[in-house]
Design an enzyme around this catalytic site. Structure first.
Site, mmCIF file in Angstrom:
data_model
loop_
_atom_site.group_PDB
_atom_site.id
_atom_site.type_symbol
_atom_site.label_atom_id
_atom_site.label_comp_id
_atom_site.label_asym_id
_atom_site.label_seq_id
_atom_site.Cartn_x
_atom_site.Cartn_y
_atom_site.Cartn_z
ATOM 1 N N SER A 9 39.069 -31.573 40.992
ATOM 2 C CA SER A 9 38.335 -30.617 40.034
ATOM 3 C C SER A 9 37.735 -30.213 41.440
ATOM 4 O O SER A 9 37.696 -30.643 42.758
ATOM 5 C CB SER A 9 36.694 -31.066 39.658
ATOM 6 N N HIS A 34 42.133 -29.998 38.202
ATOM 7 C CA HIS A 34 41.303 -29.779 37.483
ATOM 8 C C HIS A 34 40.876 -28.353 37.498
ATOM 9 O O HIS A 34 40.071 -28.704 38.582
ATOM 10 C CB HIS A 34 40.372 -31.218 37.181
ATOM 11 N N ASP A 36 37.720 -26.071 37.004
ATOM 12 C CA ASP A 36 37.142 -25.843 36.553
ATOM 13 C C ASP A 36 36.277 -24.227 36.031
ATOM 14 O O ASP A 36 36.428 -23.486 36.607
ATOM 15 C CB ASP A 36 35.475 -26.485 36.387
ATOM 16 N N MET A 38 33.791 -21.602 34.479
ATOM 17 C CA MET A 38 32.725 -21.468 33.893
ATOM 18 C C MET A 38 32.045 -19.751 33.714
ATOM 19 O O MET A 38 32.665 -18.845 35.093
ATOM 20 C CB MET A 38 31.587 -21.724 35.226
ATOM 21 N N HIS A 67 39.563 -26.514 32.428
ATOM 22 C CA HIS A 67 38.301 -27.008 31.442
ATOM 23 C C HIS A 67 37.073 -26.126 30.825
ATOM 24 O O HIS A 67 36.967 -25.259 32.067
ATOM 25 C CB HIS A 67 37.843 -27.960 31.916
ATOM 26 N N MET A 69 34.661 -23.771 29.995
ATOM 27 C CA MET A 69 33.204 -24.157 29.798
ATOM 28 C C MET A 69 32.819 -22.427 29.252
ATOM 29 O O MET A 69 31.845 -21.817 31.003
ATOM 30 C CB MET A 69 32.452 -24.608 30.580
ATOM 31 N N MET A 138 32.179 -35.579 28.715
ATOM 32 C CA MET A 138 31.350 -35.055 30.301
ATOM 33 C C MET A 138 30.130 -36.042 30.463
ATOM 34 O O MET A 138 29.199 -36.322 29.901
ATOM 35 C CB MET A 138 30.632 -33.091 29.390
ATOM 36 N N ASP A 176 34.713 -36.657 32.922
ATOM 37 C CA ASP A 176 34.564 -35.548 34.449
ATOM 38 C C ASP A 176 33.121 -35.712 33.870
ATOM 39 O O ASP A 176 32.875 -35.583 33.545
ATOM 40 C CB ASP A 176 34.595 -34.545 33.361
#
Ligand code: DX5
Ligand code: ZN
Length: 218
Positions: A9, A34, A36, A38, A67, A69, A138, A176
């Site tokens: 990540s 990966h 992330d 957000m 990913h 979020m 998660m 994760d």
């Protein structure tokens, strides 16, 4: 269980040199990258958007494991697909129409994943699992890197592994949050075949990325 995929990540990377960091983990043996995303709404942190994903794309040929979020999510799927995401994972908790999200990701020609928060039960996927390319368990509450693995998620990993095996699909089971060389074996034994790791890779420093990645293969 066959090969274990490691997806470092970049949340834990040096954001001032992200391109270089992505090249470094690619060379060090990462199977996926990966990313992330957000939004400060679905999770209490803000990270990167599609323009950054696009800027990183030339730095690696490995699959971009994005990913999301964010809530709402559907309006942004096309931007991430065009930016170079290969796998797009969203949270069923982020909106009322997760099945539609999965259909939209597939329509964009990308692989679709479902990420489950620690308190979300496995059966949240009962009517969508057969359509998923990936399930992301998660093992921390999403929002930040560097948190501790929540042990009771091992039961959920086993549960989802049994469900995937019963369907006979090739759905990737990814975990994760708080994954380290100390706990990776129990995560793999529970049935995961892909591991995300931020701190356990990037906090070791670039000279140690290859060792850090292989230490997670169990
Ligand atoms: C948390 C993110 C994770 C996180 C993992 O919301 O989804 O990918 O960056 O970082 P570590 O491995 O440090 O827990
Ligand atoms: Zn993640």
């Amino acid at each position: 269980m066959s090969e274990i995929l490691i997806s470092p990540s970049i949340l834990a990377a040096d954001f001032a040199k992200l391109g270089e960091e992505v090249r470094a983990i690619d060379t060090a043996g990462a199977d996926m990258i990966h990313i992330d995303v957000m939004d400060g709404h679905f999770v209490p942190n803000i990270t990167i958007g599609p323009d950054v994903v696009k800027a990183l794309r030339p730095h690696s040929d490995k699959p971009f494991d994005v990913h999301l979020m964010i809530s709402p999510v559907d309006a942004y799927l096309e931007a991430f697909a065009n930016a170079g995401a290969d796998l797009i994972t969203a949270h069923p908790e982020a909106g009322p129409h997760f099945h539609r999200t999965v259909q939209a990701i597939h329509k964009l020609g990308k692989k679709a994943g479902a990420a489950l928060n620690p308190s979300t039960p496995a059966n949240a996927l009962d009517y969508v699992l057969e359509e998923l390319d990936l399930v992301l368990i998660m093992s921390v509450n999403p929002g930040f890197g560097g948190q501790s693995f929540i042990d009771n998620q091992l039961r959920k990993i086993e549960d989802i592994r049994n469900r995937i095996d019963a369907l006979g699909t090739k759905t990737i089971l990814e975990v994760d949050g708080g994954v380290t060389p100390d706990n990776c074996s129990k995560v793999i034994n529970a049935g995961a075949n892909a591991l995300v790791a931020g701190s356990a890779v990037f906090k070791k420093g670039p000279a140690n990325y290859a060792n850090a990645i292989s230490a997670l293969r169990g």
